[in-house]
Scaffold this motif. Structure first.
Motif, short mmCIF file in Angstrom:
data_model
loop_
_atom_site.label_atom_id
_atom_site.label_comp_id
_atom_site.label_asym_id
_atom_site.label_seq_id
_atom_site.Cartn_x
_atom_site.Cartn_y
_atom_site.Cartn_z
N ARG A 24 4.72 5.78 -6.20
CA ARG A 24 3.30 6.10 -6.05
C ARG A 24 2.98 7.52 -6.52
O ARG A 24 1.87 8.00 -6.34
N SER B 31 -2.88 -0.86 -5.51
CA SER B 31 -4.27 -0.99 -5.07
C SER B 31 -4.52 -2.40 -4.56
O SER B 31 -3.80 -3.33 -4.90
N ALA C 209 0.84 -1.20 0.00
CA ALA C 209 0.00 0.00 0.00
C ALA C 209 0.87 1.25 0.00
O ALA C 209 0.60 2.20 -0.73
N GLU D 84 -6.70 -4.45 -5.48
CA GLU D 84 -6.91 -5.35 -6.62
C GLU D 84 -5.57 -5.80 -7.19
O GLU D 84 -5.36 -6.97 -7.51
N GLU D 85 -4.66 -4.84 -7.32
CA GLU D 85 -3.36 -5.16 -7.90
C GLU D 85 -2.57 -6.09 -6.98
O GLU D 85 -1.86 -6.99 -7.44
#
Lengths: 127, 127
Positions: free
Chosen positions: B25, A106, A101, A108-109
């Motif tokens: 990110r 994400s 994170a 999902e990823e």
DNA sequence: GTATGTGTATTAGTTAGATGGTACACTATG
DNA sequence: CATAGTGTACCATCTAACTAATACACATAC
């Protein structure tokens, strides 16, 4: 043995981790005697003092008990070992998810990535 | 900032990791200037020499370029940054799976565990 | 030019981890 | 009792990481 100890992690922590994992996956059983400080040191290619530190820490964690003149033994307390298993599982998963994170991936990823790399995913491998 | 730096990992590696993640990110963009060695040291509560080490390493990795007298800048090479993203993703996932396997968790247990702890799993949380 | 903000280099000192060596205390065996 | 195998306790030393302080080189703005 004589493994690499590549990391920047202190050796004594790496040995500690390896022993905990051997216990959790059942390779070393409750009540079983560990190698003596000197034997383990030889096997790991490490100084006895370094192993000594590992055993002291294992005792502090209540994962092993040492009996002076006899040796160090994994605890008979199976409940403690179950807790260790849960603890390692939680820590490893939580640290992983937190790392991912923080790097901006994400949920999902993350899930897709894990599924992809897992040993027996049903033909989803890509790399 | 002044974060903890709890780990047994060297501080300069922790700062390096944090910067890489900020880049991946998108918090720090391609071409963007990094804090000066002295500023970053102040912000982190760390010695300038320690930050210097980080910037040297970032340059070696071709993630940043330093221009003497001007400062350090994240590379303009977007392809390099994409590679960094893939690399961090792969490393983190592979290390995690290897750790879990070494601790004796089955692929099913790993996947279930991850799904359970993920932020927006559809009501599968248990803990 | 001067001043300021950069990266860079050097030197010295501190600390934790690890080594090497020695010695001691306890337990079991004979 | 002696012996051997344990854990335990020191002590001196080495190294990497980190700190601290200083100085120097380059770029920009004034």
């Amino acid at each position: 043995m004589s493994q690499a100890f590549n990391n920047t992690q202190p050796i004594y922590l790496q040995i500690l981790q390896r022993l905990c994992r051997q216990v959790v996956r059942g390779e070393i059983k409750a009540g079983e005697k560990l190698l003596s400080v000197r034997e383990m040191a030889l096997q790991c290619g490490v100084n006895p003092n370094t192993v000594q530190r590992v055993y002291v820490e294992l005792e502090r964690l209540e994962i092993a008990e040492t009996r002076r003149g006899l040796g160090s033994f994994i605890t008979e307390d199976e409940a403690r070992l179950k807790r260790l298993r849960k603890q390692l599982k939680n820590e490893q998963i939580e640290n992983f998810i937190a790392d991912m994170a923080e790097t901006g991936f994400s949920p999902e990823e993350i899930l897709a990535g894990v599924r992809e790399k897992l040993p027996d995913n049903k033909g989803r491998r890509r790399d």
